[in-house]
Write a protein that holds these residues in place. Structure first.
Motif, PDB file in Angstrom:
ATOM      1  N   SER A  53       0.494  -1.306  -0.079  1.00 32.35           N
ATOM      2  CA  SER A  53       0.424   0.086   0.265  1.00 32.35           C
ATOM      3  C   SER A  53       1.009   1.880   0.520  1.00 32.35           C
ATOM      4  O   SER A  53       1.924   1.285   0.831  1.00 32.35           O
ATOM      5  N   THR A  54       0.329   2.272  -0.814  1.00 29.72           N
ATOM      6  CA  THR A  54       0.932   3.335  -0.549  1.00 29.72           C
ATOM      7  C   THR A  54       1.396   4.291   0.725  1.00 29.72           C
ATOM      8  O   THR A  54       0.464   3.806   1.523  1.00 29.72           O
ATOM      9  N   ARG A  55       2.753   4.326   1.297  1.00 33.12           N
ATOM     10  CA  ARG A  55       2.839   4.655   2.433  1.00 33.12           C
ATOM     11  C   ARG A  55       3.579   6.185   3.038  1.00 33.12           C
ATOM     12  O   ARG A  55       4.558   6.190   1.270  1.00 33.12           O
ATOM     13  N   PRO A  56       3.660   6.881   3.690  1.00 34.19           N
ATOM     14  CA  PRO A  56       4.869   8.143   3.356  1.00 34.19           C
ATOM     15  C   PRO A  56       6.072   7.202   3.411  1.00 34.19           C
ATOM     16  O   PRO A  56       5.953   6.181   3.865  1.00 34.19           O
ATOM     17  N   GLU A  57       6.607   8.599   2.783  1.00 37.21           N
ATOM     18  CA  GLU A  57       7.866   8.063   2.883  1.00 37.21           C
ATOM     19  C   GLU A  57       9.490   7.345   3.987  1.00 37.21           C
ATOM     20  O   GLU A  57       9.614   6.744   4.341  1.00 37.21           O
ATOM     21  N   ARG A  58       8.743   7.975   5.035  1.00 37.83           N
ATOM     22  CA  ARG A  58       9.053   8.407   6.175  1.00 37.83           C
ATOM     23  C   ARG A  58       8.103   8.570   7.310  1.00 37.83           C
ATOM     24  O   ARG A  58       7.654   9.619   7.468  1.00 37.83           O
ATOM     25  N   GLU A  59       8.222   8.430   9.273  1.00 39.10           N
ATOM     26  CA  GLU A  59       7.967   8.203  10.119  1.00 39.10           C
ATOM     27  C   GLU A  59       8.266   8.305  11.183  1.00 39.10           C
ATOM     28  O   GLU A  59       8.892   6.845  10.794  1.00 39.10           O
ATOM     29  N   LEU A  60       7.921   9.051  12.111  1.00 37.91           N
ATOM     30  CA  LEU A  60       8.637   9.247  13.585  1.00 37.91           C
ATOM     31  C   LEU A  60       7.512   6.991  13.965  1.00 37.91           C
ATOM     32  O   LEU A  60       6.864   7.471  14.253  1.00 37.91           O
ATOM     33  N   LYS A  61       8.920   6.747  15.127  1.00 38.26           N
ATOM     34  CA  LYS A  61       9.378   5.538  15.186  1.00 38.26           C
ATOM     35  C   LYS A  61       9.123   5.901  16.371  1.00 38.26           C
ATOM     36  O   LYS A  61       9.648   4.171  16.930  1.00 38.26           O
ATOM     37  N   GLY A  62      10.061   6.162  16.351  1.00 41.03           N
ATOM     38  CA  GLY A  62      10.864   6.445  18.689  1.00 41.03           C
ATOM     39  C   GLY A  62      11.465   7.812  18.504  1.00 41.03           C
ATOM     40  O   GLY A  62      11.982   8.344  17.239  1.00 41.03           O
ATOM     41  N   PHE A  63      12.289   8.071  19.451  1.00 44.10           N
ATOM     42  CA  PHE A  63      13.324   9.230  20.010  1.00 44.10           C
ATOM     43  C   PHE A  63      13.855   8.609  21.410  1.00 44.10           C
ATOM     44  O   PHE A  63      13.517   8.403  22.052  1.00 44.10           O
ATOM     45  N   GLU A  64      15.360  10.231  21.174  1.00 42.35           N
ATOM     46  CA  GLU A  64      14.954   9.943  22.632  1.00 42.35           C
ATOM     47  C   GLU A  64      16.208  11.069  22.633  1.00 42.35           C
ATOM     48  O   GLU A  64      16.733  11.314  21.814  1.00 42.35           O
ATOM     49  N   LYS A  65      15.757  11.745  23.632  1.00 38.73           N
ATOM     50  CA  LYS A  65      16.683  13.271  24.162  1.00 38.73           C
ATOM     51  C   LYS A  65      17.702  12.700  24.777  1.00 38.73           C
ATOM     52  O   LYS A  65      17.463  12.389  26.334  1.00 38.73           O
ATOM     53  N   VAL A  66      18.638  13.029  24.653  1.00 40.88           N
ATOM     54  CA  VAL A  66      19.767  12.830  25.076  1.00 40.88           C
ATOM     55  C   VAL A  66      20.745  13.949  25.280  1.00 40.88           C
ATOM     56  O   VAL A  66      21.026  14.659  24.896  1.00 40.88           O
ATOM     57  N   ARG A  67      21.333  14.016  26.815  1.00 39.93           N
ATOM     58  CA  ARG A  67      21.744  15.074  27.331  1.00 39.93           C
ATOM     59  C   ARG A  67      23.787  14.677  27.683  1.00 39.93           C
ATOM     60  O   ARG A  67      23.880  14.128  28.249  1.00 39.93           O
ATOM     61  N   LEU A  68      23.933  15.708  26.858  1.00 35.19           N
ATOM     62  CA  LEU A  68      25.534  15.114  26.528  1.00 35.19           C
ATOM     63  C   LEU A  68      27.226  15.950  27.145  1.00 35.19           C
ATOM     64  O   LEU A  68      26.676  17.867  26.404  1.00 35.19           O
TER      65      LEU A  68
END
Ligand code: BGC
Length: 875
Positions: free
Chosen positions: A806-821
């Motif tokens: 099926s046609t899908r958006p080119e990319r989709e957000l499926k994870g993230f993490e905020k990293v303090r460095l």
């Protein structure tokens, strides 16, 4: 008992839900004293054993008690409980010793019962990309609510920001369902951990404010499931939210409050929602439809689900008494589970005003402010090098903590940009301030009309009947005065007739503002109606530019038709070159650096109306004037999303988006400008160049000629026919970055983007080459702070499915993490992708589906910059 103990004690509630132990709390006598509460709370806080005996949502004890309460009520008494009272309470029932329970809005603070701590709400919270911050804000809101005896918090709002002009985006979160879902769960857990019911709203498809009561959002199931429902789904299935608020609009032709598909099939069926489904305020249209299709509580009063509407329906079998009992069971179970019946909601351990919560509000602002442009590393500013700073603009002072409407909060001690900067710089730096533009009401009042203005007020909605006539010297006092409905019944129509002579040749601003729910107006200059933006009824406030010659006289007629509650109108004309105060140039030229604070406010971005994509009148000219006088001009935008920057962006070296940062915004802005805090916010929406290029623009307004009629009978009243315009969500899945990345085009600033004073690098992506469909796939990578100052990066993971059937958006957000460095530090991040991360909604099979085959995992710092990528085959 200290705050710590209290937090611990109330957060047990969450734990209790999972443990399902036997009950003790629910058998405390109703009206337990304060002392009893304290003793009880301390016992809970200190003893794991007691915890194991605490009540559970569906414990037999609660179930039995709820049944017993229902059994004691007559049908009339039952029906009485299905509607609210006095605007913000559930109905009491003395027959079963049930008190009324108190509600409060929400979104940025517990705002209904006096001043409050105002947090970075909605879109700002999403810009932090920090679920733990969401939890902290939720907990603070919960404590604020308890200190005001509030049982139900009427938030959070989680509708998708489909379009930048939707008037309530600022209260909602983002354009992405995954980001919304990830932020809303801990937020709800935070609120509910304090013994306060969170109410996720507005279910569903309330993605515009224009004509929100009547419009139908027409949409296919796949788009609904993939884009517009997931945040509600997460709120229910993961956050265990205990109340849901239906939206005003219709969905596919059926009002939310009686929408079988959304309420019965999806919410209560598939998602297993056990709590209370309430209406938005006056969003109910049919007693039988609402009763049979899932609505449990009509707010703020039972206009439809009342004895007149439901007694005959029960009698003739169109509504079963068991359906009404089921609603009461939901109300009672939930109220019992929270202990509302057994203890006062006021908790003396909580504070109405708390310094600790001010810190939480500050963290919210610090984490969300987003740096979009920083040419030549103008920022951070070095305070030691600044002798004079000019802080200019309508949003520089007073603080703009939040937008308008039911979330508008009166914050304790809000800190404006001006005062935040001055506080940080201390006594040795000169701070110059000018608003730079007149107030809107000043434009209305200062317009020099030729002589008197004729006002004809008709006792009708269409300028018929005999008008009352009067003369005035200026038109309106918008938002200061609010006329009630005319005493002779029914709304009025008012015609203002005036003449204006241009003193000089040039461009003139015609500014109008009308506040009238359901009203409309037009402005006619020399017999020509000024063109309204499409469906501009809701846009606050529209403005036009007209060219006039020196000495040219124009005739101006304004025709206003009031809504049911009267209205206030303002109209003025001003010579554009004179709008920007001469102080702007003087101050900007005298300063080492200039901060121009512009954008929207509660008066221009609000519930009940959409806003313009253009900045409010005069602000483009204000920025241009400051930038011309000083090349070190930093622009700071306030608002719920993107806005038009085209006329001045290339002229300024630095741009920050502060959304609505809550009461501590000014302190946070100063800390970011002067490098005490490294900016870490990331855009939760794509920032478009123009409204036209937004993917929803072509589909945002109702389809012409597709209106339908809805016949509504409010019990005891004559029938009313409503015109229902239909908005077709033909942009489908292509919302925000899904559109931009699929088309390969680029917005001005992409979703997920935000600059820092340091730089980060990504490396070492590890993705298994193959995995079984439906299994959890671990993805890991390194993030390094490659610069010289500490900072936070949001590592974002996008999934592409190039072999989908099926046609899908080119990319989709499926994870993230905020990293303090810290500088030079590297962190190895692992994100686990569950089955949903690879699935789409199969419209034919009506289920989530994974097509085995190739997927691409991309990791980076925005939806467009994903330096790491690897293939994964699902079999
Ligand atoms: C809003 C809701 C709000 C309610 C109560 C309605 O107009 O849409 O979000 O909770 O009023 O104030």
């Amino acid at each position: 008992m200290g705050i710590h103990a209290q937090v611990k004690c109330v957060s047990l509630l969450r734990v209790m839900r999972n443990l399902k132990p036997a009950s003790t709390q629910s058998f405390l006598p109703f009206g337990s004293t304060f002392l009893l509460l304290v003793v009880f709370s301390c016992v809970l806080a200190s003893s794991a054993q007691v915890l194991a005996q605490a009540p559970a949502p569906d414990s037999p004890a609660i179930e039995a008690k709820a049944h017993a309460m229902v059994a004691k009520l007559s049908l009339e008494q039952k029906i009485e409980l299905l509607g609210g009272v006095e605007g913000m309470f559930t109905h009491a029932s003395p027959a079963i010793d049930l008190p009324r329970f108190k509600m409060s809005d929400a979104s940025v603070g517990v705002r209904t019962w006096g001043p409050t701590t105002a947090y970075a709400g909605g879109v700002a919270l999403a810009a932090s990309w920090d679920p733990e911050l969401a939890r902290k804000i939720g907990e603070s809101l919960g404590r604020d609510a308890r200190s005001r005896s509030v049982n139900f918090l009427l938030g959070p709002g989680v509708n998708i920001a489909r379009s930048p002009i939707a008037g309530r985006n600022f209260e909602y979160l983002s354009e992405d369902p995954y980001l919304n879902s990830t932020v809303v769960v801990p937020y709800i857990e935070g609120v509910q951990s304090q013994g306060v019911i969170a109410t996720v709203k507005h279910y569903a498809l309330n993605n515009q404010e224009y004509n929100r009561h009547n419009v139908s959002s027409d949409i296919d199931e796949r788009t609904m499931r993939e884009i517009y429902l997931p945040a509600f789904e997460a709120a229910v299935t993961k956050g265990h939210v205990d109340a849901v608020m239906n939206s005003y609009n219709l969905i596919n032709g059926v009002h939310a409050t009686q929408n079988e598909f959304l309420n019965l099939k999806v919410l209560k069926g598939e998602w297993g929602f056990q709590g209370i489904l309430m209406s938005d305020w006056d969003a109910t249209y049919d007693p039988v439809g609402a009763a049979n299709n899932g609505l449990d509580l009509e707010m703020p009063s039972p206009r439809f689900m009342n004895a007149k509407g439901l007694l005959p329906a029960v009698k003739d079998g169109s509504v079963k008494e068991s359906t009404i009992d089921e609603k009461l069971m939901r109300l009672f179970r939930t109220e019992l589970r929270y202990g509302f019946v057994d203890r006062p909601q006021f908790d003396p351990a909580d504070s109405t005003y708390s310094v600790a919560d001010r810190r939480v509000a500050l963290d919210g602002a610090l984490e969300s402010i987003t740096l979009l442009k920083n040419d030549g590393n103008l920022l951070p500013l070095n305070p030691a090098k600044i002798k004079t700073i000019a802080v200019i603009g309508p949003n520089a002072w007073p603080a703009v903590a939040g937008g308008g409407g039911s979330s508008e909060s009166q914050a304790f001690e809000p800190v404006s940009t001006l005062t935040g900067i001055a506080n940080l710089l201390g006594p040795n730096v000169h701070v110059l301030y000018t608003r730079g533009l007149p107030e809107m009401n000043d434009v209305f009042r200062r317009t020099t009309w030729d002589g008197l203005i004729q006002v004809a007020t008709y006792p009708s909605k269409d300028f018929t009947g005999t008008p009352e006539t009067a003369t005035v010297t200026s038109i309106g006092d918008y938002r200061r005065e609010r006329r009630g409905p005319p005493e002779n019944g029914g709304p009025r129509s008012i015609r203002y007739t005036a003449n204006y002579t241009a003193a000089k040749a040039g461009q003139y601003l015609v500014l109008a503002a009308y506040q009238s729910w359901g009203g409309s107006f037009k402005v006619i200059v020399d017999s020509k109606e000024l063109p309204m933006p499409p469906h501009a009824e809701g846009l606050v406030p529209p403005f036009w530019t007209i060219d006039l010659k020196a000495g040219q006289k124009v005739n101006v007629v304004a025709e206003c038709v009031q809504g049911n509650y009267g209205g206030t109108f303002g109209l003025g004309i001003a010579y554009e070159p004179d709008l920007v105060s001469p102080d702007v140039k003087t101050y900007a030229a005298a300063a080492d650096v200039v901060v121009v604070a512009v954008g929207f406010t509660a008066a221009t971005e609000s519930e009940g109306s959409d806003r313009t994509f253009a900045l409010p009148w005069g602000q483009d000219a204000l920025i241009a004037a400051a930038a011309q006088a000083n090349p070190h001009t930093i622009v700071m935008l306030t608002g719920g999303g993107g806005m038009d920057t085209r006329s001045w962006l290339s002229k300024v070296p630095a741009l920050l988006h502060v959304y609505y940062p809550g009461q501590e915004g000014g302190t946070a802005i100063a800390e970011v400008l002067f490098g005490k805090h490294n900016p870490e916010g990331k855009l939760p929406v794509s920032f478009d160049r123009s409204w036209d290029e937004n993917p929803s623009a072509a589909f945002y307004y109702p389809v012409k000629g597709a209106d339908t009629t809805l016949h509504v009978i409010e019990p005891g009243h004559p029938p009313v026919d409503y015109v229902i315009p239909h908005v077709k969500y033909d942009d489908g899945l292509m919302v925000g970055y899904r559109y931009w990345t699929t088309t390969g085009k680029h917005p001005l600033y992409p979703f997920g983007f935000g600059l820092s004073y340091t730089t980060f690098s990504f490396a070492n992506l590890q993705v298994p080459a193959t995995a079984a469909s439906g299994s959890t796939v671990p993805v890991s990578f390194d993030v390094t702070n490659a610069g010289k100052v500490a900072g936070a990066e949001v590592a974002q993971l996008y999934v592409s499915d190039p072999s989908a059937k099926s046609t899908r958006p080119e990319r989709e957000l499926k994870g993230f993490e905020k990293v303090r460095l810290t500088p030079g530090e590297t962190k190895h991040v692992t994100l686990n992708l569950d089955a949903r991360a690879f699935s789409y909604w199969d419209d034919k099979a009506h289920k989530w589906t994974i097509d085995p085959g190739k997927f691409v995992i991309r990791v980076g710092d925005s939806s467009e910059n994903t330096p790491l990528h690897a293939d994964l085959a699902l079999n």
